[in-house]
Design a protein around this motif. Sequence first.
Motif, PDB file in Angstrom:
ATOM      1  N   ALA A  12      -2.998  11.371   9.029  1.00 41.42           N
ATOM      2  CA  ALA A  12      -1.549  11.298   9.260  1.00 41.42           C
ATOM      3  C   ALA A  12      -1.046  12.649   9.779  1.00 41.42           C
ATOM      4  CB  ALA A  12      -0.819  10.884   7.994  1.00 41.42           C
ATOM      5  N   ALA A  56       5.689   9.277   4.832  1.00 41.43           N
ATOM      6  CA  ALA A  56       4.785   8.683   3.856  1.00 41.43           C
ATOM      7  C   ALA A  56       4.135   9.704   2.935  1.00 41.43           C
ATOM      8  CB  ALA A  56       3.701   7.870   4.574  1.00 41.43           C
ATOM      9  N   TYR A  57       3.727  10.812   3.484  1.00 43.54           N
ATOM     10  CA  TYR A  57       2.870  11.698   2.709  1.00 43.54           C
ATOM     11  C   TYR A  57       3.443  13.071   2.409  1.00 43.54           C
ATOM     12  CZ  TYR A  57      -0.573   8.167   3.870  1.00 43.54           C
ATOM     13  OH  TYR A  57      -1.241   6.989   4.013  1.00 43.54           O
ATOM     14  N   GLU A  58       4.556  13.422   2.994  1.00 46.04           N
ATOM     15  CA  GLU A  58       5.147  14.755   2.850  1.00 46.04           C
ATOM     16  C   GLU A  58       4.091  15.808   3.129  1.00 46.04           C
ATOM     17  OE1 GLU A  58       6.932  14.630  -1.041  1.00 46.04           O
ATOM     18  OE2 GLU A  58       8.775  13.826  -0.214  1.00 46.04           O
ATOM     19  N   ARG A  60       1.165  16.388   1.300  1.00 47.10           N
ATOM     20  CA  ARG A  60      -0.172  16.174   0.750  1.00 47.10           C
ATOM     21  C   ARG A  60      -1.165  15.547   1.719  1.00 47.10           C
ATOM     22  NH1 ARG A  60      -0.757  10.828  -1.213  1.00 47.10           N
ATOM     23  NH2 ARG A  60       1.232   9.770  -1.257  1.00 47.10           N
ATOM     24  N   GLY A  62      -2.677  12.355   4.340  1.00 43.81           N
ATOM     25  CA  GLY A  62      -3.123  10.991   4.082  1.00 43.81           C
ATOM     26  C   GLY A  62      -3.638  10.370   5.365  1.00 43.81           C
ATOM     27  N   TRP A  63      -3.714   9.050   5.383  1.00 44.18           N
ATOM     28  CA  TRP A  63      -4.290   8.304   6.503  1.00 44.18           C
ATOM     29  C   TRP A  63      -3.328   7.251   7.005  1.00 44.18           C
ATOM     30  CZ3 TRP A  63      -8.873   9.917   8.409  1.00 44.18           C
ATOM     31  CH2 TRP A  63      -9.628  10.757   7.591  1.00 44.18           C
ATOM     32  N   ASP A  81       0.293   2.677   6.041  1.00 40.55           N
ATOM     33  CA  ASP A  81       0.019   3.894   5.295  1.00 40.55           C
ATOM     34  C   ASP A  81       0.136   3.546   3.818  1.00 40.55           C
ATOM     35  OD1 ASP A  81       2.723   4.675   4.068  1.00 40.55           O
ATOM     36  OD2 ASP A  81       3.259   4.548   6.185  1.00 40.55           O
ATOM     37  N   ASP A  82      -0.401   4.388   2.969  1.00 41.48           N
ATOM     38  CA  ASP A  82      -0.265   4.129   1.533  1.00 41.48           C
ATOM     39  C   ASP A  82       0.557   5.218   0.856  1.00 41.48           C
ATOM     40  OD1 ASP A  82      -2.086   6.174   1.618  1.00 41.48           O
ATOM     41  OD2 ASP A  82      -3.608   5.199   0.391  1.00 41.48           O
ATOM     42  N   GLY A  83       1.437   5.824   1.639  1.00 39.97           N
ATOM     43  CA  GLY A  83       2.307   6.882   1.120  1.00 39.97           C
ATOM     44  C   GLY A  83       3.526   6.323   0.422  1.00 39.97           C
ATOM     45  N   ARG A  84       4.426   7.201   0.078  1.00 34.98           N
ATOM     46  CA  ARG A  84       5.603   6.804  -0.694  1.00 34.98           C
ATOM     47  C   ARG A  84       6.684   6.153   0.139  1.00 34.98           C
ATOM     48  NH1 ARG A  84       9.992   9.581   0.050  1.00 34.98           N
ATOM     49  NH2 ARG A  84       9.909  11.622   0.982  1.00 34.98           N
ATOM     50  N   GLY A 131       3.011   1.550  -0.175  1.00 34.30           N
ATOM     51  CA  GLY A 131       2.935   2.125   1.162  1.00 34.30           C
ATOM     52  C   GLY A 131       3.828   1.328   2.090  1.00 34.30           C
TER      53      GLY A 131
END
Length: 147
Positions: A12, A56-58, A60, A62-63, A81-84, A131
């Motif tokens: 990401a 999604a990930y801020e 940190r 991710g993918w 995505d599987d972020g917030r 996500g």
Amino acid sequence: MNPLPIVIRIPAQADYLDIVRAALYAIASKVGFSYEAIEDMKVAVTEACTNAIRHAYEERGGWIELSFLWDNHELRITIKDDGRGKEEIPTQHMTRSVLHQSPIADVTVGGLGIFLMEALMDEVHVRSENGTEVVLMKRMSRNEEMV
């Protein structure tokens, strides 16, 4: 073209968006979309990926997983995505009618991406559960010119 999905998984990060655009161009031109339709799809997919990168990930990381499925004169592109995710996106399906019932002035800052995707694609669906998943669909018109 075989109706099995082509799946790409990228970090990401904005540095990888050119890979997504190149893959989209290759797939869409192979099935016969016009140059203009492909450019529209590239803008919509880039917007969906950019939203995942930004929201999604801020910090940190991710993918992002993209799936391209050609079936029955329609290209379905899924961006997951599987972020917030963003707080403003409802947890249910977001449909065209929900977005276009509100004046554009009521859209939050950065919220125009969905409007842009809807303007460029035939269908747009957003689901935010565990996500975010954005599904973009583009149908082949009868008078498409091969690239």
